[in-house]
Motif scaffolding. Structure first.
Motif, mmCIF file in Angstrom:
data_model
loop_
_atom_site.group_PDB
_atom_site.id
_atom_site.type_symbol
_atom_site.label_atom_id
_atom_site.label_comp_id
_atom_site.label_asym_id
_atom_site.label_seq_id
_atom_site.Cartn_x
_atom_site.Cartn_y
_atom_site.Cartn_z
ATOM 1 N N VAL A 71 0.855 -1.187 0.000
ATOM 2 C CA VAL A 71 0.000 0.000 0.000
ATOM 3 C C VAL A 71 0.897 1.246 0.000
ATOM 4 O O VAL A 71 0.636 2.206 -0.725
ATOM 5 C CB VAL A 71 -0.912 -0.027 1.247
ATOM 6 N N PHE A 72 1.979 1.180 0.803
ATOM 7 C CA PHE A 72 2.857 2.342 0.954
ATOM 8 C C PHE A 72 4.190 1.894 1.554
ATOM 9 O O PHE A 72 4.225 1.004 2.389
ATOM 10 C CB PHE A 72 2.201 3.355 1.912
ATOM 11 N N ARG A 73 5.313 2.526 1.102
ATOM 12 C CA ARG A 73 6.602 2.288 1.748
ATOM 13 C C ARG A 73 7.370 3.591 1.887
ATOM 14 O O ARG A 73 7.436 4.390 0.948
ATOM 15 C CB ARG A 73 7.440 1.276 0.963
ATOM 16 N N TYR A 74 7.948 3.778 3.100
ATOM 17 C CA TYR A 74 8.814 4.922 3.374
ATOM 18 C C TYR A 74 10.151 4.336 3.815
ATOM 19 O O TYR A 74 10.194 3.496 4.719
ATOM 20 C CB TYR A 74 8.186 5.768 4.486
ATOM 21 N N GLN A 75 11.233 4.726 3.128
ATOM 22 C CA GLN A 75 12.554 4.166 3.447
ATOM 23 C C GLN A 75 13.628 5.178 3.072
ATOM 24 O O GLN A 75 13.510 5.828 2.028
ATOM 25 C CB GLN A 75 12.747 2.882 2.636
ATOM 26 N N SER A 87 -4.276 0.274 -7.223
ATOM 27 C CA SER A 87 -5.481 0.956 -6.711
ATOM 28 C C SER A 87 -5.165 1.952 -5.595
ATOM 29 O O SER A 87 -6.012 2.752 -5.230
ATOM 30 C CB SER A 87 -6.509 -0.064 -6.240
ATOM 31 N N TYR A 88 -3.929 1.904 -5.036
ATOM 32 C CA TYR A 88 -3.568 2.855 -3.972
ATOM 33 C C TYR A 88 -2.780 4.055 -4.494
ATOM 34 O O TYR A 88 -2.439 4.944 -3.727
ATOM 35 C CB TYR A 88 -2.762 2.156 -2.864
ATOM 36 N N ILE A 189 -24.733 -10.693 -9.810
ATOM 37 C CA ILE A 189 -23.907 -9.803 -8.992
ATOM 38 C C ILE A 189 -22.539 -9.613 -9.631
ATOM 39 O O ILE A 189 -21.903 -10.592 -10.051
ATOM 40 C CB ILE A 189 -23.719 -10.413 -7.581
ATOM 41 N N ASP A 190 -22.079 -8.391 -9.730
ATOM 42 C CA ASP A 190 -20.664 -8.199 -10.077
ATOM 43 C C ASP A 190 -20.141 -6.948 -9.401
ATOM 44 O O ASP A 190 -20.890 -6.228 -8.739
ATOM 45 C CB ASP A 190 -20.430 -8.206 -11.591
ATOM 46 N N LYS A 191 -18.835 -6.713 -9.530
ATOM 47 C CA LYS A 191 -18.202 -5.575 -8.870
ATOM 48 C C LYS A 191 -17.587 -4.672 -9.925
ATOM 49 O O LYS A 191 -17.060 -5.170 -10.917
ATOM 50 C CB LYS A 191 -17.048 -6.073 -7.993
ATOM 51 N N ASP A 192 -17.634 -3.352 -9.701
ATOM 52 C CA ASP A 192 -16.946 -2.451 -10.630
ATOM 53 C C ASP A 192 -15.459 -2.387 -10.254
ATOM 54 O O ASP A 192 -15.025 -3.034 -9.288
ATOM 55 C CB ASP A 192 -17.617 -1.067 -10.666
ATOM 56 N N PHE A 193 -14.665 -1.610 -10.990
ATOM 57 C CA PHE A 193 -13.214 -1.650 -10.770
ATOM 58 C C PHE A 193 -12.802 -1.064 -9.420
ATOM 59 O O PHE A 193 -11.708 -1.328 -8.941
ATOM 60 C CB PHE A 193 -12.464 -0.978 -11.942
#
Ligand SMILES: *[C@@H]1O[C@H](CO)[C@@H](O)[C@H](O)[C@H]1NC(C)=O
Ligand SMILES: *[C@@H]1O[C@H](CO)[C@@H](O)[C@H](O)[C@H]1NC(C)=O
Length: 235
Positions: A71-75, A87-88, A189-193
């Motif tokens: 999701v995230f990296r700080y280094q 998606s993040y 039933i389905d899901k959007d992106f």
């Protein structure tokens, strides 16, 4: 035996060296899950105890439901964008002005359905690491159902009900004017992106005195319900 000043100083120095070398810490966060409303911004709390600086540490935020990526990296005082889950992108940040006091909370903007999951906050120094896991639940109230007439079908009239933008998955039901459940086709039933649910359901109705029918969408976990009525002209 008398402790000389020199011996005393040596003991203090040894103690300092020891604590500096091991530099242990704990990572803390919320014990309850976080409920996020779709479209809003949330903070996933995570911080060090004692509140030492995290500026020179590696901070990783992972969504454990994704096998690859972060999701995230700080280094090394930088944000590392390689391996970021697509998606993040452009939706995550740390509070830079809070890092020096061990606050590594994550800001996530414009929450969407795919954000639901278990997040790990992992903090590593040169000699130590610890982590916590935070659960995020996403709640989204979708659209009022849209009902359309599909025409004559198998001796009755075919109707279609559609709704979208829900999280978690909602339930559709067809009712007659007395509130009696009609037997309908299987829900599609389905899901959007962005991970929001779309549901549609066909029904074939017979003519009644009122010719009035209702499609209801409901999501009991988030306590939401919406209905749309249709009145069919008699033959
Ligand atoms: C660190 O924690 C101590 C004790 O809880 C507190 O007094 C101090 O204000 C905190 N420092 C920062 C920079 O937040
Ligand atoms: C960390 O920083 C965020 C943003 O300023 C703040 O909302 C949160 O309360 C802070 N957490 C701690 C433990 O200081």
């Amino acid at each position: 035996m008398k402790v000389t000043q020199l011996e005393c100083l040596c003991l203090i120095l040894l103690h300092l060296l020891h604590t500096a070398g091991s530099e242990s810490f704990e990572v803390l966060g919320p014990t309850d899950s976080i409920v996020a409303v779709a479209g809003e911004d949330i903070i996933l709390p995570c911080y060090l105890k004692p509140n030492i600086s995290a500026e020179d540490m590696t901070v990783d935020w992972l969504n454990l439901d994704f096998l690859d990526g972060r999701v995230f990296r700080y280094q090394n005082s930088e944000i590392i964008r390689d391996d970021q889950i697509p998606s993040y992108r452009r939706r995550t940040s740390l509070f830079k002005e809070e890092l020096w006091r061990g606050n590594t909370s994550l800001k996530l903007t414009r929450v969407q359905g795919t954000d639901e999951g278990h997040y790990k906050c992992l903090i590593q120094s040169k000699s130590w690491y610890d982590d916590i896991t935070v659960q995020v639940l996403v709640k989204a109230v979708g659209s009022k159902p849209v009902v359309s007439i599909e025409g004559h079908r198998e001796g009755g009239m075919g109707l279609l009900c559609e709704t979208e933008g829900w999280h978690p998955e909602p339930e559709l039901v067809w009712l007659d004017s007395k509130g009696v459940h009609l037997s309908a086709g299987p829900p599609e039933i389905d899901k959007d992106f962005k991970g929001f649910y779309r549901v549609k359901q066909h029904v074939i109705v017979q003519e009644t005195d009122t010719n009035r029918f209702t499609c209801r969408v409901q999501q009991s976990q988030i306590n939401e319900k919406m209905e749309t009525d249709i009145h069919l002209p008699s033959e």
